[in-house]
Design a protein around this motif. Structure first.
Motif, PDB file in Angstrom:
ATOM      1  N   ALA A  17       0.837  -1.197   0.000  1.00 42.60           N
ATOM      2  CA  ALA A  17       0.000   0.000   0.000  1.00 42.60           C
ATOM      3  C   ALA A  17       0.872   1.246   0.000  1.00 42.60           C
ATOM      4  O   ALA A  17       0.586   2.252  -0.673  1.00 42.60           O
ATOM      5  N   LEU A  18       1.969   1.191   0.782  1.00 40.79           N
ATOM      6  CA  LEU A  18       2.891   2.316   0.798  1.00 40.79           C
ATOM      7  C   LEU A  18       3.553   2.506  -0.554  1.00 40.79           C
ATOM      8  O   LEU A  18       3.717   3.651  -1.029  1.00 40.79           O
ATOM      9  N   THR A  19       3.923   1.463  -1.188  1.00 38.59           N
ATOM     10  CA  THR A  19       4.579   1.536  -2.507  1.00 38.59           C
ATOM     11  C   THR A  19       3.602   2.113  -3.528  1.00 38.59           C
ATOM     12  O   THR A  19       3.970   2.990  -4.326  1.00 38.59           O
ATOM     13  N   LYS A  20       2.376   1.581  -3.503  1.00 38.48           N
ATOM     14  CA  LYS A  20       1.366   2.105  -4.444  1.00 38.48           C
ATOM     15  C   LYS A  20       1.129   3.600  -4.180  1.00 38.48           C
ATOM     16  O   LYS A  20       1.022   4.408  -5.094  1.00 38.48           O
ATOM     17  N   GLY A  21       1.035   4.012  -2.903  1.00 34.55           N
ATOM     18  CA  GLY A  21       0.821   5.418  -2.557  1.00 34.55           C
ATOM     19  C   GLY A  21       1.977   6.285  -3.018  1.00 34.55           C
ATOM     20  O   GLY A  21       1.791   7.412  -3.496  1.00 34.55           O
ATOM     21  N   LEU A  22       3.210   5.747  -2.897  1.00 35.04           N
ATOM     22  CA  LEU A  22       4.403   6.477  -3.328  1.00 35.04           C
ATOM     23  C   LEU A  22       4.410   6.649  -4.838  1.00 35.04           C
ATOM     24  O   LEU A  22       4.714   7.739  -5.357  1.00 35.04           O
TER      25      LEU A  22
ATOM     26  N   ASP B 273       1.732   6.733  -6.809  1.00 33.83           N
ATOM     27  CA  ASP B 273       0.671   7.697  -7.118  1.00 33.83           C
ATOM     28  C   ASP B 273       1.127   9.138  -6.807  1.00 33.83           C
ATOM     29  O   ASP B 273       0.859  10.082  -7.556  1.00 33.83           O
ATOM     30  N   LEU B 274       1.842   9.251  -5.659  1.00 29.76           N
ATOM     31  CA  LEU B 274       2.334  10.564  -5.271  1.00 29.76           C
ATOM     32  C   LEU B 274       3.335  11.090  -6.293  1.00 29.76           C
ATOM     33  O   LEU B 274       3.286  12.278  -6.671  1.00 29.76           O
TER      34      LEU B 274
ATOM     35  N   GLU C 296       1.446  12.324  -9.378  1.00 29.81           N
ATOM     36  CA  GLU C 296       0.802  13.618  -9.148  1.00 29.81           C
ATOM     37  C   GLU C 296       1.831  14.753  -9.125  1.00 29.81           C
ATOM     38  O   GLU C 296       1.592  15.839  -9.664  1.00 29.81           O
TER      39      GLU C 296
END
Length: 179
Positions: free
Chosen positions: A9-14, A16-17, A20
């Protein structure tokens, strides 16, 4: 392995960040402050003057004489008369009985002119109130009353209107008042 879903989840969030941030990096930001002006450069070297042009040729012959004046034109038609101006101030004047004279300049007076006319035909004189003569003749003291009015501008205007003289000819009032 309980940490694996958290790491995923952290990797996916990173990811996506980062995506953006990259999209925002392509958008223009606010304008920055103006930078300082640079130092002025040195002046360049002046160029050389060009050659003078060749003078033109003089004209041929001598100047001619002036021509004769033409004949005068015909006189034009007279213009229309202008409007009458406003009535000026009352001229300085003096009375002596039935004689009148006007001041011509600050130190000179015109001749005395007697305004006494020929005697009129007899008529009826009617006495009015307290102004009637006490001698029983019934004569109205017009000269006395007009003499009183002579020093009062408002009374003069009223008397002129009542006597049918109008306000445009104050001299006529004075002549009547002093006659």
């Amino acid at each position: 392995m309980a940490d694996t879903p958290v790491l995923a989840a952290l990797t996916k969030g990173l990811v996506d960040l980062r995506r953006e941030v990259a999209a925002l990096a392509r958008e223009p930001g606010p304008a920055g402050n103006d930078g300082r002006d640079g130092i002025d450069g040195r002046d360049g070297i002046d160029g050389k003057d060009g050659r003078d042009g060749v003078d033109g040729k003089d004209g041929v012959g001598r100047p001619g004489k002036d021509g004769r004046d033409g004949a005068d034109g015909a006189d034009g038609r007279d213009g229309k008369d202008g409007k009458d101006g406003a009535i000026g101030p009352m001229p300085k004047h003096e009375w002596r009985g039935t004689k009148l004279r006007f001041q011509q300049d600050t130190k000179k007076w015109g001749p005395w002119v007697d305004l006494q006319g020929p005697a009129g035909r007899g008529g009826v004189v009617v006495g009015v109130g307290a102004s009637a003569s006490s001698d029983g003749s019934g004569a109205f003291q017009v000269a006395e009353r007009l003499g009183e009015i002579a020093g009062d501008a408002a009374a003069q205007e009223q008397a002129q209107a009542n006597l049918g003289l109008g306000v445009v000819d104050p001299l006529a009032y004075y002549i009547l008042a002093k006659s």
